[in-house]
Design a protein around this motif. Structure first.
Motif, PDB file in Angstrom:
ATOM      1  N   SER A 327      50.882  52.823  39.628  1.00  0.00           N
ATOM      2  CA  SER A 327      50.013  53.629  40.409  1.00  0.00           C
ATOM      3  C   SER A 327      50.095  55.169  39.858  1.00  0.00           C
ATOM      4  CB  SER A 327      50.717  53.438  41.814  1.00  0.00           C
ATOM      5  OG  SER A 327      50.230  52.366  42.462  1.00  0.00           O
ATOM      6  N   ILE A 328      49.013  55.741  40.315  1.00  0.00           N
ATOM      7  CA  ILE A 328      48.790  57.133  40.106  1.00  0.00           C
ATOM      8  C   ILE A 328      48.650  57.975  41.653  1.00  0.00           C
ATOM      9  CG2 ILE A 328      47.282  58.972  39.198  1.00  0.00           C
ATOM     10  CD1 ILE A 328      46.674  56.594  37.005  1.00  0.00           C
ATOM     11  N   SER A 329      49.642  59.037  41.580  1.00  0.00           N
ATOM     12  CA  SER A 329      49.248  59.975  42.667  1.00  0.00           C
ATOM     13  C   SER A 329      48.473  61.126  42.261  1.00  0.00           C
ATOM     14  CB  SER A 329      50.804  60.287  43.204  1.00  0.00           C
ATOM     15  OG  SER A 329      51.505  59.305  43.531  1.00  0.00           O
ATOM     16  N   ASP A 330      47.816  61.925  43.075  1.00  0.00           N
ATOM     17  CA  ASP A 330      46.999  62.995  42.881  1.00  0.00           C
ATOM     18  C   ASP A 330      47.179  63.948  43.865  1.00  0.00           C
ATOM     19  OD1 ASP A 330      44.880  64.798  42.521  1.00  0.00           O
ATOM     20  OD2 ASP A 330      43.185  63.423  42.531  1.00  0.00           O
ATOM     21  N   THR A 331      47.700  65.189  43.724  1.00  0.00           N
ATOM     22  CA  THR A 331      48.068  66.105  44.732  1.00  0.00           C
ATOM     23  C   THR A 331      46.966  67.168  44.517  1.00  0.00           C
ATOM     24  OG1 THR A 331      49.397  67.453  43.389  1.00  0.00           O
ATOM     25  CG2 THR A 331      50.558  65.967  44.772  1.00  0.00           C
ATOM     26  N   GLY A 332      45.897  66.859  43.954  1.00  0.00           N
ATOM     27  CA  GLY A 332      44.948  68.130  43.510  1.00  0.00           C
ATOM     28  C   GLY A 332      45.126  68.917  42.460  1.00  0.00           C
ATOM     29  N   ASN A 333      46.647  69.394  42.481  1.00  0.00           N
ATOM     30  CA  ASN A 333      47.046  70.277  41.518  1.00  0.00           C
ATOM     31  C   ASN A 333      48.030  69.404  40.413  1.00  0.00           C
ATOM     32  OD1 ASN A 333      49.126  70.173  43.359  1.00  0.00           O
ATOM     33  ND2 ASN A 333      49.689  72.340  43.230  1.00  0.00           N
ATOM     34  N   ALA A 334      48.319  68.166  40.789  1.00  0.00           N
ATOM     35  CA  ALA A 334      49.094  67.567  39.986  1.00  0.00           C
ATOM     36  C   ALA A 334      48.941  65.975  39.935  1.00  0.00           C
ATOM     37  CB  ALA A 334      50.711  67.903  40.227  1.00  0.00           C
ATOM     38  N   PHE A 335      49.227  65.321  38.698  1.00  0.00           N
ATOM     39  CA  PHE A 335      49.086  63.657  38.760  1.00  0.00           C
ATOM     40  C   PHE A 335      50.282  63.317  38.282  1.00  0.00           C
ATOM     41  CE2 PHE A 335      44.556  65.161  37.339  1.00  0.00           C
ATOM     42  CZ  PHE A 335      43.799  64.448  38.133  1.00  0.00           C
ATOM     43  N   ALA A 336      50.662  62.127  38.831  1.00  0.00           N
ATOM     44  CA  ALA A 336      52.158  61.437  38.534  1.00  0.00           C
ATOM     45  C   ALA A 336      51.485  59.914  38.350  1.00  0.00           C
ATOM     46  CB  ALA A 336      53.203  61.897  39.376  1.00  0.00           C
ATOM     47  N   PHE A 361      50.668  68.744  35.258  1.00  0.00           N
ATOM     48  CA  PHE A 361      50.684  69.728  36.286  1.00  0.00           C
ATOM     49  C   PHE A 361      49.258  70.592  36.021  1.00  0.00           C
ATOM     50  CE2 PHE A 361      54.952  68.646  36.186  1.00  0.00           C
ATOM     51  CZ  PHE A 361      55.090  68.179  37.762  1.00  0.00           C
ATOM     52  N   LEU A 362      48.551  70.603  36.892  1.00  0.00           N
ATOM     53  CA  LEU A 362      47.238  71.620  36.748  1.00  0.00           C
ATOM     54  C   LEU A 362      47.298  73.120  36.573  1.00  0.00           C
ATOM     55  CD1 LEU A 362      46.217  68.496  37.624  1.00  0.00           C
ATOM     56  CD2 LEU A 362      43.812  69.640  37.682  1.00  0.00           C
ATOM     57  N   SER A 363      46.895  73.839  35.554  1.00  0.00           N
ATOM     58  CA  SER A 363      46.826  75.046  35.755  1.00  0.00           C
ATOM     59  C   SER A 363      45.472  75.699  36.522  1.00  0.00           C
ATOM     60  CB  SER A 363      46.664  75.954  34.331  1.00  0.00           C
ATOM     61  OG  SER A 363      45.317  75.359  34.042  1.00  0.00           O
ATOM     62  N   GLU A 364      45.211  76.805  36.755  1.00  0.00           N
ATOM     63  CA  GLU A 364      44.132  77.293  37.699  1.00  0.00           C
ATOM     64  C   GLU A 364      42.804  76.893  36.823  1.00  0.00           C
ATOM     65  OE1 GLU A 364      44.540  81.357  39.021  1.00  0.00           O
ATOM     66  OE2 GLU A 364      42.358  81.350  39.571  1.00  0.00           O
ATOM     67  N   GLU A 365      42.784  77.009  35.537  1.00  0.00           N
ATOM     68  CA  GLU A 365      41.837  76.896  34.729  1.00  0.00           C
ATOM     69  C   GLU A 365      41.372  75.159  34.478  1.00  0.00           C
ATOM     70  OE1 GLU A 365      41.697  78.141  30.329  1.00  0.00           O
ATOM     71  OE2 GLU A 365      41.614  76.185  30.031  1.00  0.00           O
ATOM     72  N   ASP A 366      42.483  74.629  34.711  1.00  0.00           N
ATOM     73  CA  ASP A 366      42.402  72.977  34.874  1.00  0.00           C
ATOM     74  C   ASP A 366      41.557  72.780  36.101  1.00  0.00           C
ATOM     75  OD1 ASP A 366      43.577  72.382  32.406  1.00  0.00           O
ATOM     76  OD2 ASP A 366      45.600  72.210  33.326  1.00  0.00           O
ATOM     77  N   GLU A 367      41.932  73.389  37.295  1.00  0.00           N
ATOM     78  CA  GLU A 367      41.463  73.038  38.479  1.00  0.00           C
ATOM     79  C   GLU A 367      39.884  73.403  38.532  1.00  0.00           C
ATOM     80  OE1 GLU A 367      43.666  73.636  42.087  1.00  0.00           O
ATOM     81  OE2 GLU A 367      45.523  74.016  41.039  1.00  0.00           O
ATOM     82  N   ASP A 368      39.557  74.331  38.030  1.00  0.00           N
ATOM     83  CA  ASP A 368      38.220  75.063  38.102  1.00  0.00           C
ATOM     84  C   ASP A 368      37.367  73.922  37.171  1.00  0.00           C
ATOM     85  OD1 ASP A 368      38.951  77.162  39.700  1.00  0.00           O
ATOM     86  OD2 ASP A 368      38.930  78.497  37.809  1.00  0.00           O
ATOM     87  N   PHE A 369      37.829  73.769  36.059  1.00  0.00           N
ATOM     88  CA  PHE A 369      37.124  72.691  35.091  1.00  0.00           C
ATOM     89  C   PHE A 369      36.967  71.232  35.729  1.00  0.00           C
ATOM     90  CE2 PHE A 369      35.246  75.033  31.351  1.00  0.00           C
ATOM     91  CZ  PHE A 369      35.738  76.283  31.569  1.00  0.00           C
ATOM     92  N   ARG A 370      37.890  70.796  36.267  1.00  0.00           N
ATOM     93  CA  ARG A 370      38.260  69.439  37.130  1.00  0.00           C
ATOM     94  C   ARG A 370      36.893  69.633  37.966  1.00  0.00           C
ATOM     95  NH1 ARG A 370      42.661  67.094  41.213  1.00  0.00           N
ATOM     96  NH2 ARG A 370      41.816  64.987  40.978  1.00  0.00           N
ATOM     97  N   LYS A 371      36.935  70.834  38.578  1.00  0.00           N
ATOM     98  CA  LYS A 371      35.683  70.880  39.781  1.00  0.00           C
ATOM     99  C   LYS A 371      34.327  70.901  39.016  1.00  0.00           C
ATOM    100  CE  LYS A 371      34.150  73.285  43.836  1.00  0.00           C
ATOM    101  NZ  LYS A 371      32.700  73.159  43.491  1.00  0.00           N
ATOM    102  N   TYR A 372      34.286  71.448  38.158  1.00  0.00           N
ATOM    103  CA  TYR A 372      32.868  71.265  37.299  1.00  0.00           C
ATOM    104  C   TYR A 372      32.655  69.821  36.961  1.00  0.00           C
ATOM    105  CZ  TYR A 372      33.071  76.497  35.914  1.00  0.00           C
ATOM    106  OH  TYR A 372      33.174  77.909  36.138  1.00  0.00           O
ATOM    107  N   ILE A 373      33.518  69.349  36.293  1.00  0.00           N
ATOM    108  CA  ILE A 373      33.230  67.827  36.147  1.00  0.00           C
ATOM    109  C   ILE A 373      32.724  66.941  37.313  1.00  0.00           C
ATOM    110  CG2 ILE A 373      34.441  65.683  35.218  1.00  0.00           C
ATOM    111  CD1 ILE A 373      35.563  67.587  32.660  1.00  0.00           C
ATOM    112  N   LEU A 374      33.592  67.152  38.405  1.00  0.00           N
ATOM    113  CA  LEU A 374      33.454  66.493  39.510  1.00  0.00           C
ATOM    114  C   LEU A 374      32.008  66.589  40.239  1.00  0.00           C
ATOM    115  CD1 LEU A 374      36.864  66.599  41.608  1.00  0.00           C
ATOM    116  CD2 LEU A 374      35.502  64.561  40.815  1.00  0.00           C
ATOM    117  N   ASP A 375      31.660  68.017  40.145  1.00  0.00           N
ATOM    118  CA  ASP A 375      30.302  68.631  40.579  1.00  0.00           C
ATOM    119  C   ASP A 375      29.253  67.739  39.713  1.00  0.00           C
ATOM    120  OD1 ASP A 375      31.437  70.016  42.491  1.00  0.00           O
ATOM    121  OD2 ASP A 375      31.135  71.913  41.582  1.00  0.00           O
TER     122      ASP A 375
END
Ligand code: SF4
Length: 452
Positions: A327-336, A361-375
């Motif tokens: 199983s995968i957990s997702d806290t928004g700023n990390a996956f495990a 563990f996502l950096s701030e840049e990862d979180e921003d680009f994750r949002k681009y992809i989700l959008d």
């Protein structure tokens, strides 16, 4: 659809159920750091929106040869007991990290075949999870049911515990296709179990269908879709078959010459889509359709659609705890991700240790680009943050120029919009913003499935 474009973009690309995608995660995640991130994000998210839980029940009685899930094939139901003990223990390990009572907003049971477990055992597991938890007043509980073994008793017990959504794996109703994928499932079973769920009170029924399976023809897709329409499921996930024999050994059990070509595959999809739309379904985005009164469609209109490991969801939480093997957990700023083998999973949990293995563990840049992809994948458009212009210019804009020439996107330095034609190539468009792929120019062959 333009066959030149189909050939050009039918490249291996991720499905973007996460960003960064799994091949870029680290193999041995720092467990102390994971616990800290988990604790902090849990406190923040639980109070705001409640949390989501995913329970993975991995057993299946027989092997479907197309399957890419983490599953364990057995007909020995004694395995249920040991597995329940482990997953209940894992829940208690996480419970110790939670300072507040968990508010469960969403709960999804997936597999494997969750209905491999007896109704009594499912009830036992859910009672452990729900004891000392708060059910959010607008909770959404869902389960994946196998049409061949979901019983009235399963459905009644789940209904009484608050489940209103069920998703059935239908795939294709044609007997030859079912034989080659080793999933014999008479339409009567699908019909009975759908009608049973409705009679008990389930309000949202999803069917998973697949196009691109071996021996699939236009007629078999037409028949499957027409029979599906008769039963009017609220949602339909019409997935592209992902041929990845290098990771799914079972896919080596049929001959690749039985698979439709990329052009044939896209015709199967387009014919299926045409029939669905003609019969009142709305195209939500990559592979998903819904009736206009379904929450998924409402989420599109209200721009609240989300995408996670289960595909498109109406999820209102940004915190998912995954329990069970793989199983995968997702806290928004990390996956495990948990251990992938039962043996290692049992060993970790048996020693009262976290079963997590791989993660990121996502950096701030990862979180921003994750949002681009989700959008892009959820809303078909995105606005760029001006602080990213140098990065976008270096890695993404050259790709966008090419996509624009092919009529898939319209863009400028402020943002991007996907065109009607571009909706068929969402994975390719998203990959333009995947800095891990763009920076490393990873050899994507034998890592991701092809776009079509
Ligand atoms: S497709 Fe579902 S039922 Fe078939 S082997 Fe995979 S997980 Fe099990």
């Amino acid at each position: 659809m333009n066959s030149v474009l189909v050939r050009k973009y039918n490249q291996p690309v991720p499905r973007y159920t996460s960003y960064p995608t799994v091949p870029f995660w680290t193999d041995n995640i720092d467990i102390d750091r994971w616990e800290q991130v988990f604790k902090n994000k849990f406190e923040e998210q639980n109070a705001q929106n409640g949390i989501s839980l995913y329970l993975h029940l991995p057993f299946c009685e027989s092997l479907c040869t197309y399957c890419g899930c983490n599953k364990k094939i057995t007909t020995n139901h004694k395995v249920e007991e040991e597995y329940l003990e482990a997953i209940e223990k894992e829940w208690l390990i996480y419970r110790r990290l939670m300072k507040q009572t968990p508010i469960i907003r969403e709960l999804h049971i997936g597999g494997g075949t969750p209905t491999f477990f007896s109704p009594g055992n499912l009830q036992r597991l859910l009672k452990v999870i729900l004891k000392n938890s708060i059910k959010h007043p607008r909770h959404e509980f869902s389960i994946e049911g196998h049409p061949n073994n979901t019983t009235k008793e399963h459905l009644k017990i789940l209904y009484n515990l608050g489940f209103r959504r069920i998703s059935y794996g239908v795939q294709d109703n044609n007997h030859d296709v079912q034989r080659i994928i080793n999933r014999i499932q008479p339409f009567e079973n699908v019909k009975n179990t759908t009608e049973m769920a409705r009679a008990i009170g389930f309000t949202s029924i999803n069917f998973d269908l697949i196009y691109g399976l071996p021996l699939q023809k236009l007629e078999s897709i037409e028949r499957t879709i027409n029979q599906t329409i008769e039963l009017k499921p609220d949602r339909i996930a019409f997935y592209s078959y992902a041929h990845v024999p290098w990771t799914s050994k079972a896919q080596r059990l049929f001959n690749e010459s039985h698979l439709p070509s990329a052009e044939e595959k896209i015709s199967l999809y387009l014919r299926g889509k045409e029939l669905l739309i003609k019969n009142g379904y709305v195209d939500i985005g990559m592979d998903h359709f819904a009736l206009p009164n379904d929450e998924l469609y409402k989420a599109v209109i209200e721009r609240k659609l989300h995408r996670n490991f289960m595909g498109y969801t109406t999820s209102c939480t940004r915190f998912m705890l995954g329990l069970g093997v793989s199983s995968i957990s997702d806290t928004g700023n990390a996956f495990a991700q948990n251990n992938k083998t039962l043996h290692e999973y049992y060993e970790s949990v048996g020693d009262n240790r976290m079963a997590v293995r791989k993660g990121f563990f996502l950096s701030e840049e990862d979180e921003d680009f994750r949002k681009y992809i989700l959008d892009i994948i959820c809303n078909g458009e995105v606005l760029f943050l001006q602080k990213h212009l140098p990065l976008l210019e270096q890695y993404c804009f050259p790709r966008l120029e090419e996509l624009e020439k092919d009529g898939l996107v319209v863009w400028d330095r402020n943002g991007l919009r996907v065109t009607a034609q571009g909706h068929h190539f969402l994975r390719n468009i998203c990959s333009s913003f995947d800095l891990y792929i763009q920076r490393t120019e990873t050899e994507k062959k034998n890592v991701f499935s092809k776009a079509i």
